[in-house]
Design a protein around this motif. Structure first.
Motif, PDB file in Angstrom:
ATOM      1  N   CYS A 166       0.854  -1.223  -0.073  1.00 18.07           N
ATOM      2  CA  CYS A 166      -0.050  -0.150  -0.094  1.00 18.07           C
ATOM      3  C   CYS A 166       0.925   1.172  -0.215  1.00 18.07           C
ATOM      4  CB  CYS A 166      -0.973   0.179   1.329  1.00 18.07           C
ATOM      5  SG  CYS A 166      -1.749   1.796   1.324  1.00 18.07           S
ATOM      6  N   TYR A 167       0.515   2.268  -0.899  1.00 19.27           N
ATOM      7  CA  TYR A 167       1.505   3.233  -1.126  1.00 19.27           C
ATOM      8  C   TYR A 167       1.108   4.689  -0.010  1.00 19.27           C
ATOM      9  CZ  TYR A 167       3.082   1.087  -5.284  1.00 19.27           C
ATOM     10  OH  TYR A 167       3.704   0.292  -6.300  1.00 19.27           O
ATOM     11  N   HIS A 168      -0.067   4.169   0.870  1.00 22.44           N
ATOM     12  CA  HIS A 168      -0.474   5.341   1.395  1.00 22.44           C
ATOM     13  C   HIS A 168      -0.686   6.513   0.903  1.00 22.44           C
ATOM     14  CE1 HIS A 168      -0.168   2.689   5.054  1.00 22.44           C
ATOM     15  NE2 HIS A 168       1.035   2.249   4.495  1.00 22.44           N
ATOM     16  N   CYS A 169      -1.454   6.586  -0.278  1.00 22.54           N
ATOM     17  CA  CYS A 169      -1.751   7.453  -1.205  1.00 22.54           C
ATOM     18  C   CYS A 169      -2.191   8.807  -0.430  1.00 22.54           C
ATOM     19  CB  CYS A 169      -2.856   7.287  -2.371  1.00 22.54           C
ATOM     20  SG  CYS A 169      -2.441   5.604  -3.123  1.00 22.54           S
TER      21      CYS A 169
ATOM     22  N   PRO B 271      -6.110   8.820  -1.693  1.00 26.12           N
ATOM     23  CA  PRO B 271      -6.459   7.821  -1.687  1.00 26.12           C
ATOM     24  C   PRO B 271      -8.053   7.539  -2.268  1.00 26.12           C
ATOM     25  CG  PRO B 271      -6.380   8.404   0.525  1.00 26.12           C
ATOM     26  CD  PRO B 271      -6.172   9.587  -0.346  1.00 26.12           C
ATOM     27  N   PRO B 272      -8.123   6.472  -3.497  1.00 28.44           N
ATOM     28  CA  PRO B 272      -9.370   6.199  -3.795  1.00 28.44           C
ATOM     29  C   PRO B 272     -10.000   5.326  -2.801  1.00 28.44           C
ATOM     30  CG  PRO B 272      -7.544   5.615  -5.549  1.00 28.44           C
ATOM     31  CD  PRO B 272      -6.914   6.222  -4.034  1.00 28.44           C
ATOM     32  N   CYS B 273      -9.293   4.679  -1.930  1.00 19.71           N
ATOM     33  CA  CYS B 273      -9.927   3.659  -1.167  1.00 19.71           C
ATOM     34  C   CYS B 273     -10.552   4.256  -0.041  1.00 19.71           C
ATOM     35  CB  CYS B 273      -8.820   2.713  -0.452  1.00 19.71           C
ATOM     36  SG  CYS B 273      -7.419   3.682   0.347  1.00 19.71           S
TER      37      CYS B 273
ATOM     38  N   VAL C 220      -2.407   5.511   5.553  1.00 18.51           N
ATOM     39  CA  VAL C 220      -3.769   5.152   5.560  1.00 18.51           C
ATOM     40  C   VAL C 220      -4.047   4.045   6.176  1.00 18.51           C
ATOM     41  CG1 VAL C 220      -5.451   4.276   3.850  1.00 18.51           C
ATOM     42  CG2 VAL C 220      -3.991   6.245   3.244  1.00 18.51           C
TER      43      VAL C 220
ATOM     44  N   CYS D 191      -8.857   0.439  -5.012  1.00 24.46           N
ATOM     45  CA  CYS D 191      -7.495   0.689  -4.986  1.00 24.46           C
ATOM     46  C   CYS D 191      -6.736   0.144  -6.283  1.00 24.46           C
ATOM     47  CB  CYS D 191      -6.891  -0.036  -3.995  1.00 24.46           C
ATOM     48  SG  CYS D 191      -5.028  -0.121  -3.865  1.00 24.46           S
ATOM     49  N   PRO D 192      -6.281   0.849  -7.153  1.00 21.94           N
ATOM     50  CA  PRO D 192      -5.636   0.532  -8.464  1.00 21.94           C
ATOM     51  C   PRO D 192      -4.421  -0.178  -8.102  1.00 21.94           C
ATOM     52  CG  PRO D 192      -5.238   2.886  -7.838  1.00 21.94           C
ATOM     53  CD  PRO D 192      -6.023   2.251  -6.969  1.00 21.94           C
ATOM     54  N   TYR D 193      -3.918  -0.472  -7.145  1.00 18.23           N
ATOM     55  CA  TYR D 193      -2.626  -1.036  -6.831  1.00 18.23           C
ATOM     56  C   TYR D 193      -2.771  -2.588  -6.182  1.00 18.23           C
ATOM     57  CZ  TYR D 193      -1.208   3.649  -7.375  1.00 18.23           C
ATOM     58  OH  TYR D 193      -0.900   5.177  -7.935  1.00 18.23           O
TER      59      TYR D 193
ATOM     60  N   ALA E 189      -3.686  -3.474  -3.263  1.00 15.59           N
ATOM     61  CA  ALA E 189      -2.618  -3.509  -2.114  1.00 15.59           C
ATOM     62  C   ALA E 189      -3.612  -3.893  -1.063  1.00 15.59           C
ATOM     63  CB  ALA E 189      -2.302  -2.190  -2.072  1.00 15.59           C
ATOM     64  N   ARG E 190      -4.733  -4.273  -1.132  1.00 16.07           N
ATOM     65  CA  ARG E 190      -5.447  -4.804   0.019  1.00 16.07           C
ATOM     66  C   ARG E 190      -5.835  -6.229   0.091  1.00 16.07           C
ATOM     67  NH1 ARG E 190      -8.672  -0.881   2.892  1.00 16.07           N
ATOM     68  NH2 ARG E 190      -7.856   1.124   2.791  1.00 16.07           N
TER      69      ARG E 190
ATOM     70  N   LYS F  24      -4.230  -4.366   5.239  1.00 17.12           N
ATOM     71  CA  LYS F  24      -3.282  -4.082   4.087  1.00 17.12           C
ATOM     72  C   LYS F  24      -1.901  -3.551   5.085  1.00 17.12           C
ATOM     73  CE  LYS F  24      -4.239   0.856   3.888  1.00 17.12           C
ATOM     74  NZ  LYS F  24      -3.184   1.263   4.315  1.00 17.12           N
TER      75      LYS F  24
HETATM   76  S1  SF4 Z   1      -5.024   0.811  -0.242  1.00 22.43           S
HETATM   77 FE1  SF4 Z   1      -4.368   1.435  -2.475  1.00 22.43          FE
HETATM   78  S2  SF4 Z   1      -5.456   3.449  -2.913  1.00 22.43           S
HETATM   79 FE2  SF4 Z   1      -5.478   3.113  -0.814  1.00 22.43          FE
HETATM   80  S3  SF4 Z   1      -3.678   4.127   0.034  1.00 22.43           S
HETATM   81 FE3  SF4 Z   1      -3.034   2.151  -0.195  1.00 22.43          FE
HETATM   82  S4  SF4 Z   1      -2.141   2.030  -2.520  1.00 22.43           S
HETATM   83 FE4  SF4 Z   1      -3.457   3.798  -2.211  1.00 22.43          FE
END
Ligand code: SF4
Ligand code: SF4
Lengths: 447, 321
Positions: free
Chosen positions: B149-152, B155-157, B174, B191-193, B195-196, B232
């Motif tokens: 998870c990139y901790h955007c 964050p779309p999540c 996040v 989440c486009p990555y 990551a969850r 995540k």
């Molecule tokens: S779960 Fe995905 S969208 Fe949400 S912060 Fe982490 S990488 Fe970003």
């Protein structure tokens, strides 16, 4: 005239008066199917979901969500077949309105059950009230769905008021609880001119309301997907694409339902060949609309074949999902958009066969929108077990989904055994029977 | 000198079986912790008045990027409010955590994955951090790509969560509140990555959670053991609040992953400390799929001038259901 009305009334009350053996077997079968679903749900909730269902981290939305979309689509049938037809003064709506409305209401209930089955923590459902936040499309969906179901129930029950009085007075041979129910549900209907006026006015207002509401619930359902960044759902076309698909499904489901009711309750006189002819034309129109949206949805991105869309689109066109994709295209919108152009195809049986394939294709269509989309991620999927990359619904999932279909049919069947499935007064009015005559009928019985 | 605290930090480090049990190692860790008390004004003050000297000099990076040398006797542990890490909704005050991953150094050792799994009681196939083989263009050589998870920052999540169970904290992390999550999985779709991860209640995993729930060193803040909810990478907030680098950073033998604080403009992998801004400019740091607008708080340094030639993985991982 009086005689004509009496005949009509007794015809339309017949399914409530007597349930044939076949009818009882049908109901028994549906109940058993529902019980199987309940048991499957119990197993799902009481055991590890890793074992009972096939969902994994990548495909975390499966048949429950795709079937949910299917039911939300189906629930638009009320807006289409009762409200829109009524508002544009298509007189042939009269015997169809209630059938459409009860399908609508039960479909929405089933949509709710699907969501419940899909949730990781159904026990926390009330958190939506406790902690709900307006930014989330899920909360929008909850709001419009609840409003739509309320409006749909009213649109179902308000026109039934006069008939509850008829049932109360006519079905005297029925057990006491049924007469008590009719009496309560008639809300003291006397047939006074003001009462008629109120009923008609409220029905009109509700009909005006459910059309935008219906469009909203399906648009918001489309947004559950379109608001994510996933390329296969990242489409401005999604709202209208879903709504047009829903209307097509509604029309097809209606054809099937009308055919069944006509056959089993011998309603040839009320649900006529003409109805099929018109619904057939409607199917063509809606089929063409849906084709148009599908072309927009798939052809334009596939012309560009951008890196983001490519693996999803190629999977649909020539890959693993291709067989399903093309079957759905042919049966789901190409055939209904073309074949019923021919008069012979608008006869009850051929049209019903076409409509049945449309309904089945519509279910697979939602499957194709939800599931292959999830397994084509931005980043490559690596180092996961086989079951994580390929989703095939488990037996438990399919049993629950199957049971929701049975439950929908059960609700519609039981409804038609308790209440007139075709609105007596609306049909009578269409035939030119004066409403005051119906009143007299009720009143004379009340004395 | 807060020897008690110091020992505690070193102990929890060594409990995690660290090589960084020397005083030098500890310094690198504490650098990140206390608002880099060693940097800037603090350092100057110490330089101004050394009281005792043991002759050992230590090189430190100040906030403005200058290398300064201080006597080790003047370096002291920074006291941090260690309770900050235990409330999932509350960020560590004054922090803006950031991560840098140097792709030129990764040789797919998978030590980060194992470290993370140990820290959070996860069993394969659940990996909050993954190492993927990436190849953008056919002519290019593939490279290993650690990803979590990139901790955007956009964050779309968190946007889609209907009950505010996943949210952005003041320290940039996040997080997911597993006692709130209703398991709708919308955030996973958003989440486009990818990551969850969802707790579907895999029996081995559930038993493992139960058995090891009180193990020392387990992150108490995030609760992946909560059945039917989403988890995540949590950025090891409990460790970070205490000034200990996350498990993936500590475990990597190649020093691929750097963790730090954007406010202080420093990142460290436990052995080296860099000025974040300088590192990103010099090494052309980038963010994965930045065009999506998610604004990840994780930067990658491109896989150029690699430490290792690319080698295919020797075995398949997570093949068992
Ligand atoms: S779960 Fe995905 S969208 Fe949400 S912060 Fe982490 S990488 Fe970003
Ligand atoms: S799965 Fe949990 S954290 Fe994710 S959106 Fe739903 S409620 Fe929020």
């Amino acid at each position: 005239m009086q005689e004509k009305y009496s005949k009509m009334e007794s015809d339309l009350l017949q399914p409530i008066r007597k349930i044939s053996l076949a009818g009882k077997i049908w109901i028994g079968f549906l109940i058993i199917a529902c019980l199987c679903g309940l048991y499957a749900y119990y197993l799902q909730e009481s055991r590890s979901k890793y074992e009972t269902i096939a969902l994994r981290d990548y495909t975390m939305w499966g048949v429950y969500i795709s079937t949910f979309v299917f039911y939300v689509a189906l629930s638009l049938v009320g807006a289409l077949m009762s409200a829109i037809l009524k508002l544009i003064n298509f007189e042939w709506y009269r015997p169809l309105a209630r059938i459409a409305q009860i399908i609508s209401v039960s479909a929405i209930i089933m949509a709710g059950l699907c969501i419940d089955s899909a949730m990781g923590r159904p026990d926390r459902l009330y958190y939506l009230l406790l902690h709900g936040r307006l930014q989330s499309p899920i909360v929008w969906d909850v709001i419009v769905v609840v409003t739509y179901i309320a409006a749909s129930c009213l649109l179902l029950f308000i026109p039934m008021l006069p008939e509850m009085a008829i049932c109360r007075d006519r079905l005297t041979e029925k057990p006491a609880w049924m007469r008590w129910m009719y009496n309560k549900l008639s809300f003291g209907w006397k047939g006074a001119p003001e009462q008629w006026k109120i009923v008609k006015r409220s029905v009109h207002i509700l009909a005006v309301m459910v059309v935008p509401l219906g469009v909203s619930i399906h648009t918001v359902t489309a947004w559950l997907f379109a608001t994510t960044l996933r390329p296969e759902w990242d489409s401005t076309n999604f709202g209208p694409y879903f709504v047009s698909g829903a209307f097509l499904l509604g029309c097809a489901a209606m054809i099937v339902a009308v055919y069944m009711i006509r056959k089993f309750y011998h309603y040839e006189k009320y649900l006529t060949v003409k109805h099929f002819d018109r619904m057939g034309k409607m199917l063509v129109l809606l089929g063409l609309c849906y084709t148009y949206f599908n072309v927009n949805e798939y052809l334009v991105p596939s012309y560009k074949m951008s890196g983001l869309h490519a693996n999803h689109l190629l999977d649909l066109f020539v890959g693993e999902s291709a067989a399903m994709y093309w079957m759905v295209a042919v049966f789901g919108f190409i055939i209904p958009g073309t074949l019923p152009m021919f008069k012979a195809m608008r006869k009850p049986l051929p049209l019903t066969i076409i409509a049945t394939t449309v309904v089945i294709a519509a279910w697979f269509k939602r499957y194709l929108i939800v599931i292959p989309g999830l397994s084509h991620t931005f980043l490559p999927i690596q180092d996961v077990p086989e079951s994580w990359t390929h989703y095939t619904p488990s037996l438990i999932e399919m049993t629950i989904v199957g049971a929701t279909f049975a439950a929908l049919l059960l609700i519609v069947t039981l409804f038609s055994r308790l209440f007139p499935i075709i609105s007596i007064w609306e049909v009578a009015e269409g035939e030119g029977v004066n409403l005051s005559r119906i009143n007299k009928h009720i009143k004379s019985k009340m004395v | 000198m807060e020897t008690g605290k110091e020992n505690k930090i070193i102990k929890s480090e060594s409990a995690a079986n660290e090589k960084a049990s020397t005083r030098r190692g500890f310094l690198k860790l504490s650098l990140l912790a206390g608002g880099v008390a060693l940097a800037g004004a603090e350092v100057t003050r110490m330089l101004a008045g050394p009281k005792t000297s043991n002759g050992e000099k230590i090189k430190l990076l100040s906030k403005d990027g200058k290398l300064v040398e201080v006597d080790s006797a003047n370096v002291h542990a920074v006291v941090v409010d260690s309770t900050a890490g235990t409330n999932i909704r509350q960020g560590v005050p004054g922090k803006k955590f950031v991560r840098v991953i140097d792709l030129a150094r990764c040789s797919n050792e998978r030590a980060c994955i194992e470290g993370c799994q140990k820290q959070h009681n996860l069993l394969p196939p659940i990996e909050w951090i993954k190492v993927k083989k990436m190849q953008d263009v056919e002519m290019e050589s593939p490279y290993w790509f650690p990803q979590m998870c990139y901790h955007c920052d956009n964050p779309p999540c968190t946007k889609v969560c209907p009950v505010d169970a996943t949210f952005k904290r003041s320290d940039g992390l996040v997080q997911t509140d597993n006692s709130r999550c209703i398991g709708c999985k919308f955030c996973m779709a958003a989440c486009p990555y990818s990551a969850r991860s969802f707790n579907f209640g895999r029996p081995e995993q559930t038993a493992y959670f139960e058995k090891h729930k009180d193990d020392p060193g387990i992150c108490p803040t995030s609760k992946p053991e909560n059945y039917g909810t989403v988890s995540k990478c949590d950025g090891c907030p409990d460790d970070m609040a205490k000034g200990i680098l996350p498990a993936c950073v500590r475990k990597c033998p190649n020093g691929v992953i750097f963790y730090g604080d954007e406010n202080e403009d420093t990142v460290s992998n436990g052995d080296e400390i860099f000025q974040l801004s300088a590192l990103l400019t010099e090494r052309a740091g980038y963010r994965q799929f930045d065009t999506l607008g998610t604004k990840p708080r994780t930067y990658y340094l491109p896989p150029v001038k690699r430490n290792f030639p690319f080698q295919e993985a020797k075995e398949k991982h997570n093949t068992q259901e």
